[in-house]
Design a protein around this motif. Structure first.
Motif, short mmCIF file in Angstrom:
data_model
loop_
_atom_site.label_atom_id
_atom_site.label_comp_id
_atom_site.label_asym_id
_atom_site.label_seq_id
_atom_site.Cartn_x
_atom_site.Cartn_y
_atom_site.Cartn_z
N TYR A 69 -115.34 35.46 -28.10
CA TYR A 69 -115.36 36.59 -29.03
C TYR A 69 -116.48 37.57 -28.68
O TYR A 69 -116.29 38.79 -28.75
CB TYR A 69 -115.54 36.10 -30.46
CG TYR A 69 -114.40 35.23 -30.97
CD1 TYR A 69 -113.10 35.40 -30.50
CD2 TYR A 69 -114.63 34.24 -31.92
CE1 TYR A 69 -112.06 34.60 -30.96
CE2 TYR A 69 -113.60 33.44 -32.38
CZ TYR A 69 -112.32 33.62 -31.91
OH TYR A 69 -111.31 32.83 -32.36
N ILE A 70 -117.64 37.05 -28.31
CA ILE A 70 -118.75 37.92 -27.92
C ILE A 70 -118.38 38.71 -26.66
O ILE A 70 -118.67 39.90 -26.55
CB ILE A 70 -120.04 37.11 -27.72
CG1 ILE A 70 -120.51 36.54 -29.07
CG2 ILE A 70 -121.13 37.97 -27.09
CD1 ILE A 70 -121.71 35.62 -28.97
N GLY A 71 -117.74 38.01 -25.71
CA GLY A 71 -117.29 38.70 -24.50
C GLY A 71 -116.28 39.80 -24.82
O GLY A 71 -116.37 40.92 -24.27
N LEU A 72 -115.34 39.51 -25.71
CA LEU A 72 -114.36 40.53 -26.12
C LEU A 72 -115.04 41.69 -26.85
O LEU A 72 -114.64 42.85 -26.71
CB LEU A 72 -113.29 39.90 -27.02
CG LEU A 72 -112.32 38.94 -26.34
CD1 LEU A 72 -111.40 38.30 -27.38
CD2 LEU A 72 -111.49 39.66 -25.28
N SER A 73 -116.06 41.37 -27.64
CA SER A 73 -116.78 42.43 -28.35
C SER A 73 -117.48 43.37 -27.38
O SER A 73 -117.58 44.58 -27.64
CB SER A 73 -117.78 41.83 -29.34
OG SER A 73 -118.86 41.22 -28.66
N LEU A 74 -117.94 42.84 -26.25
CA LEU A 74 -118.55 43.71 -25.23
C LEU A 74 -117.52 44.65 -24.63
O LEU A 74 -117.83 45.81 -24.31
CB LEU A 74 -119.20 42.86 -24.14
CG LEU A 74 -120.41 42.01 -24.57
CD1 LEU A 74 -120.89 41.16 -23.40
CD2 LEU A 74 -121.53 42.90 -25.09
N VAL A 75 -116.29 44.15 -24.48
CA VAL A 75 -115.20 45.02 -24.00
C VAL A 75 -114.93 46.13 -25.02
O VAL A 75 -114.74 47.30 -24.66
CB VAL A 75 -113.92 44.20 -23.75
CG1 VAL A 75 -112.76 45.11 -23.37
CG2 VAL A 75 -114.16 43.16 -22.66
N VAL A 76 -114.93 45.76 -26.30
CA VAL A 76 -114.74 46.75 -27.37
C VAL A 76 -115.85 47.78 -27.35
O VAL A 76 -115.61 48.99 -27.48
CB VAL A 76 -114.68 46.04 -28.75
CG1 VAL A 76 -114.73 47.06 -29.88
CG2 VAL A 76 -113.41 45.20 -28.86
N VAL A 77 -117.09 47.32 -27.17
CA VAL A 77 -118.23 48.24 -27.10
C VAL A 77 -118.05 49.23 -25.95
O VAL A 77 -118.25 50.45 -26.11
CB VAL A 77 -119.55 47.44 -26.92
CG1 VAL A 77 -120.70 48.37 -26.55
CG2 VAL A 77 -119.89 46.69 -28.20
N GLY A 364 -113.55 36.01 -34.79
CA GLY A 364 -113.35 37.09 -33.85
C GLY A 364 -113.12 38.43 -34.50
O GLY A 364 -113.69 39.44 -34.08
N SER A 365 -112.28 38.48 -35.53
CA SER A 365 -111.91 39.77 -36.13
C SER A 365 -113.12 40.52 -36.66
O SER A 365 -113.32 41.70 -36.37
CB SER A 365 -110.89 39.55 -37.26
OG SER A 365 -109.71 38.98 -36.77
N SER A 366 -113.92 39.82 -37.44
CA SER A 366 -115.10 40.46 -38.04
C SER A 366 -116.07 40.94 -36.96
O SER A 366 -116.59 42.06 -37.03
CB SER A 366 -115.80 39.48 -38.98
OG SER A 366 -116.97 40.06 -39.52
N LEU A 367 -116.29 40.12 -35.94
CA LEU A 367 -117.23 40.49 -34.88
C LEU A 367 -116.72 41.69 -34.09
O LEU A 367 -117.49 42.62 -33.80
CB LEU A 367 -117.45 39.30 -33.95
CG LEU A 367 -118.42 39.53 -32.78
CD1 LEU A 367 -119.80 39.91 -33.29
CD2 LEU A 367 -118.50 38.29 -31.90
N LEU A 368 -115.44 41.69 -33.72
CA LEU A 368 -114.89 42.79 -32.93
C LEU A 368 -114.91 44.10 -33.70
O LEU A 368 -115.30 45.15 -33.16
CB LEU A 368 -113.47 42.46 -32.49
CG LEU A 368 -113.30 41.28 -31.53
CD1 LEU A 368 -111.83 41.06 -31.20
CD2 LEU A 368 -114.09 41.49 -30.25
N VAL A 369 -114.51 44.07 -34.97
CA VAL A 369 -114.50 45.29 -35.77
C VAL A 369 -115.92 45.76 -36.05
O VAL A 369 -116.22 46.97 -36.00
CB VAL A 369 -113.72 45.07 -37.08
CG1 VAL A 369 -113.81 46.30 -37.98
CG2 VAL A 369 -112.25 44.77 -36.79
#
Length: 406
Positions: A69-77, A364-369
């Motif tokens: 999830y943290i890795g995906l959040s970096l992609v979102v960033v 994941g949802s909360s972290l990504l958003v």
């Protein structure tokens, strides 16, 4: 109308055009968010290993998933950081429809996934998307654009206030059907806060608040489990093994932590006593292991984060970038409201609600958003600095007429 000229199409590499020595984004906001995510990862590892070993046969199950999830959040960033703010402004209505569609999909059998009696997730294979998290961000962006277009109507009469309540009512109705009472409260509070900061008359605001409170009361009395939560939090020890179980166990965690805590990994309450120790009640585990001092550090981080969101919004308002301003205010209300409610539940000051602690709880949802919202505000801060610097340079390069003619 949207003024694209006032919202320059910029990308991060252009930050070299900023004033010398200035950061291209708000460092305090970024550091607070990073500190919360890193601390969260450590606490999730501490709180989840025993539960993961029992339920999934691997103590690192939740740790590995949170790493993904943290890795995906970096992609979102990376993705959000390159999108100019005017794009979000232009597609506000589309985002509103997207949020509505996601909330409808959750309720369709075979698409929506039910957990603990609530249909809040859309199954995407290895990842469950919580529709309400995306819907909150979509509503804020739509409302920001609406307030820019209809600000005079909002400030002059009821019609400008009622119009945005119509799409909000559809969102609220779908959230109640899930049911997700916590997200409903956050969404309603955020929209009302944004309208109030947009210039809504205080009398109108008071009427809307009373109406919203009455609606919340009606929803509570018609659902017995909600009434049990409202009454049990007043004295969880009256039924410590029934309706007050979660709150009483959370209070035990706080009591064991005392001033400096029992030490990382030494929590007893996470050993199957405290339900949802790595999600809704992770703050209680942190308080047990790091004590009152550690708990207050997290509170300070959230205060700093929310204050930076509002300060950036205020600077945008002074520069007449109202879409940017209202977006920052809306995100600030979301972070402040969820942190306040989650921590309030953990300490026993509020009834139990299934709201995540932004950037901190497992999922994941909360972290990504949350990552998307923080990055968008950083992008806003960057564009504001760019705008300020260009105005300053333009002022310096303007030669007075008297000097030009000698």
């Amino acid at each position: 109308m949207l003024n694209r000229a006032a919202l320059p199409k910029l990308h991060w590499p252009a930050a070299l055009d900023l004033a010398p020595g200035r950061m291209p984004f708000d460092a305090m906001l970024a550091l607070c968010a990073i500190a919360l995510v890193l601390t969260s990862f450590v606490m999730i590892a501490s709180a989840s290993m025993d539960v993961a070993a029992r339920d999934f046969g691997s103590p690192t199950f939740f740790i590995l998933r949170q790493s993904i999830y943290i890795g995906l959040s970096l992609v979102v960033v990376a993705f959000v950081s390159i999108i100019p703010v005017w794009v979000w402004h232009r597609h506000g209505a589309t985002l509103l429809v997207l949020g509505f569609v996601l909330l409808v999909l959750v309720l369709i059998p075979g698409i929506g996934r039910e957990v603990n009696g609530s249909k809040r997730w859309i199954g995407l294979g290895f990842f469950n998307l919580q529709a309400s998290e995306v819907a909150k961000m979509c509503m804020v962006l739509f409302m920001s654009g609406y307030l820019v277009r209809r600000l005079s109507e909002v400030r002059s009469g009821w019609w400008g206030v009622v119009k945005p309540i119509i799409p909000l009512a559809f969102y609220v109705a779908l959230l109640i059907l899930e049911p997700d009472f916590g997200a409903t409260v956050i969404l309603m509070g955020t929209v009302m806060g944004m309208i109030f900061l947009g210039g809504m008359r205080f009398g109108q605001f008071l009427v809307v608040v009373v109406g919203a409170a009455f609606l919340a009361y009606v929803m509570a009395i018609f659902q017995p489990y909600r009434m049990q939560r409202l009454t049990s939090f007043q004295d969880p020890w009256a039924d410590p093994f029934g309706t007050g179980y979660q709150l009483s166990q959370a209070q035990i965690a706080f009591g064991r932590g005392e001033w400096f805590g029992t030490g990382l990994g030494n929590s007893v309450q996470k050993l199957f006593y405290l339900p949802e120790a790595h999600t809704d009640f992770i703050y209680s585990v942190l308080s047990e292991e790091f004590g009152l001092i550690g708990a207050l550090v997290i509170v300070v981080l959230y205060i700093l984060l929310v204050s930076r969101l509002f300060l950036i919004g205020r600077r945008a308002e002074k520069l007449h970038q109202f879409f940017m301003a209202y977006t920052c205010y809306g995100f600030g209300f979301i972070f402040a409201g969820q942190a306040l409610i989650n921590i309030g539940v953990n300490v026993g000051a509020l009834p139990t609600k299934g709201l995540t602690l932004p950037l901190f709880s497992y999922g994941g949802s909360s972290l990504l958003v949350s990552a998307a919202m923080i990055t968008l505000v950083l992008r806003i801060d960057y564009e504001l600095k760019k705008l300020q610097y260009s105005k300053q340079e333009k002022g310096r390069n303007t030669v007075p007429r008297r000097a030009r003619h000698g």
